[in-house]
Scaffold this motif. Sequence first.
Motif, mmCIF file in Angstrom:
data_model
loop_
_atom_site.group_PDB
_atom_site.id
_atom_site.type_symbol
_atom_site.label_atom_id
_atom_site.label_comp_id
_atom_site.label_asym_id
_atom_site.label_seq_id
_atom_site.Cartn_x
_atom_site.Cartn_y
_atom_site.Cartn_z
ATOM 1 N N GLY A 1 0.799 -1.221 0.000
ATOM 2 C CA GLY A 1 0.000 0.000 0.000
ATOM 3 C C GLY A 1 0.830 1.268 0.000
ATOM 4 O O GLY A 1 0.276 2.375 0.032
ATOM 5 N N CYS A 2 2.156 1.126 -0.039
ATOM 6 C CA CYS A 2 3.028 2.309 -0.031
ATOM 7 C C CYS A 2 3.414 2.773 -1.428
ATOM 8 O O CYS A 2 4.368 3.529 -1.599
ATOM 9 N N GLY A 3 2.751 2.264 -2.456
ATOM 10 C CA GLY A 3 3.065 2.694 -3.818
ATOM 11 C C GLY A 3 4.123 1.832 -4.470
ATOM 12 O O GLY A 3 4.266 0.654 -4.169
ATOM 13 N N GLY A 4 4.910 2.451 -5.362
ATOM 14 C CA GLY A 4 5.918 1.699 -6.111
ATOM 15 C C GLY A 4 7.152 1.407 -5.302
ATOM 16 O O GLY A 4 8.275 1.762 -5.692
ATOM 17 N N ILE A 5 6.964 0.748 -4.174
ATOM 18 C CA ILE A 5 8.051 0.527 -3.231
ATOM 19 C C ILE A 5 9.146 -0.377 -3.788
ATOM 20 O O ILE A 5 10.333 -0.166 -3.533
ATOM 21 N N GLU A 6 8.789 -1.391 -4.582
ATOM 22 C CA GLU A 6 9.794 -2.347 -5.044
ATOM 23 C C GLU A 6 10.816 -1.690 -5.961
ATOM 24 O O GLU A 6 12.016 -1.939 -5.856
ATOM 25 N N VAL A 7 10.347 -0.846 -6.863
ATOM 26 C CA VAL A 7 11.258 -0.136 -7.762
ATOM 27 C C VAL A 7 12.196 0.762 -6.952
ATOM 28 O O VAL A 7 13.395 0.843 -7.230
ATOM 29 N N GLU A 8 11.641 1.406 -5.947
ATOM 30 C CA GLU A 8 12.444 2.289 -5.102
ATOM 31 C C GLU A 8 13.490 1.500 -4.319
ATOM 32 O O GLU A 8 14.652 1.903 -4.215
ATOM 33 N N LEU A 9 13.089 0.352 -3.755
ATOM 34 C CA LEU A 9 14.029 -0.485 -3.006
ATOM 35 C C LEU A 9 15.162 -0.982 -3.898
ATOM 36 O O LEU A 9 16.321 -1.002 -3.486
ATOM 37 N N GLN A 10 14.827 -1.369 -5.115
ATOM 38 C CA GLN A 10 15.855 -1.843 -6.045
ATOM 39 C C GLN A 10 16.838 -0.729 -6.387
ATOM 40 O O GLN A 10 18.039 -0.966 -6.531
ATOM 41 N N SER A 11 16.318 0.488 -6.490
ATOM 42 C CA SER A 11 17.185 1.638 -6.745
ATOM 43 C C SER A 11 18.110 1.888 -5.561
ATOM 44 O O SER A 11 19.312 2.156 -5.734
ATOM 45 N N TRP A 12 17.569 1.782 -4.347
ATOM 46 C CA TRP A 12 18.393 1.970 -3.142
ATOM 47 C C TRP A 12 19.452 0.877 -3.038
ATOM 48 O O TRP A 12 20.592 1.147 -2.653
ATOM 49 N N CYS A 13 19.084 -0.345 -3.401
ATOM 50 C CA CYS A 13 20.047 -1.453 -3.375
ATOM 51 C C CYS A 13 21.177 -1.215 -4.370
ATOM 52 O O CYS A 13 22.347 -1.518 -4.086
ATOM 53 N N GLN A 14 20.837 -0.685 -5.529
ATOM 54 C CA GLN A 14 21.862 -0.393 -6.529
ATOM 55 C C GLN A 14 22.809 0.677 -6.016
ATOM 56 O O GLN A 14 24.027 0.609 -6.249
ATOM 57 N N ASP A 15 22.278 1.654 -5.307
ATOM 58 C CA ASP A 15 23.134 2.692 -4.712
ATOM 59 C C ASP A 15 24.109 2.078 -3.712
ATOM 60 O O ASP A 15 25.270 2.516 -3.618
ATOM 61 N N ILE A 16 23.633 1.085 -2.967
ATOM 62 C CA ILE A 16 24.499 0.410 -1.994
ATOM 63 C C ILE A 16 25.653 -0.290 -2.701
ATOM 64 O O ILE A 16 26.804 -0.214 -2.257
ATOM 65 N N LYS A 17 25.364 -0.976 -3.787
ATOM 66 C CA LYS A 17 26.419 -1.664 -4.542
ATOM 67 C C LYS A 17 27.460 -0.665 -5.042
ATOM 68 O O LYS A 17 28.662 -0.940 -5.028
ATOM 69 N N THR A 18 26.989 0.492 -5.478
ATOM 70 C CA THR A 18 27.902 1.522 -5.961
ATOM 71 C C THR A 18 28.799 2.025 -4.844
ATOM 72 O O THR A 18 30.016 2.166 -5.007
ATOM 73 N N ARG A 19 28.202 2.269 -3.651
ATOM 74 C CA ARG A 19 28.983 2.763 -2.516
ATOM 75 C C ARG A 19 29.954 1.697 -2.005
ATOM 76 O O ARG A 19 31.039 2.006 -1.529
ATOM 77 N N ALA A 20 29.540 0.441 -2.102
ATOM 78 C CA ALA A 20 30.372 -0.661 -1.601
ATOM 79 C C ALA A 20 31.693 -0.763 -2.324
ATOM 80 O O ALA A 20 32.699 -1.213 -1.767
#
Length: 211
Positions: A189-208
């Motif tokens: 019910g929070c909207g397009g959360i999965e796309v947002e989470l995947q984007s945040w995960c990609q940012d983590i890989k970049t920072r790692a």
Amino acid sequence: MEENQNTRALVMTHDLMTFYDVHKVFEEIIEACKPKGYTHTPKFNRFEMRDGNLIQFQNKRQEYTEIIKAIYYYASEQSVMYELIIGNMMRQVLEAFSTFQYKKGIEEVSTDANILSLLQEPEYILYYKNLMYRLVLHSGSHREEQIKSMNDFNFFSLISDTEKKRTAKDVLCFIYLLNERHLLEHLKGCGGIEVELQSWCQDIKTRATVI
């Protein structure tokens, strides 16, 4: 001396965790009063202010789900309501998730090689080893008893609001990477959360890659 059975109390708060704490206190009071055989069984009502109206608080809402949603709203910059206690909220969610999923505390999950291996990609494993060490094991104390009893991440008193939001994203992604369906169900019910989470995960890989 007869006990007063007509005692009334009104508790008001804008803080969700305080609400649930008070709720638990009243439940314990009712349980403690049952053996006394009062003529009128103690009871309490729960209300919330929504759109300017006082309405009955819905039983179907769960503490764990509500706190996860609050962390998400904070991480996605939709709310700053819990800025001062966001560290404690993340600790509560991580503790509940760790206990439910693995029957371990945060400090164990954060260092368990078998659990961290479930993150699969080496960038995630490296990143979360470092992050969880800072948040849980290096938060101003190395003593296990202090870790278990602390009310908040001491680490959070030292970082900026921007870093708090980033850490909130990291915590949600940690749960998402370990159990995708679990987090998505609680954020339903929070909207397009999965796309947002995947984007945040990609940012983590970049920072790692620069750790």
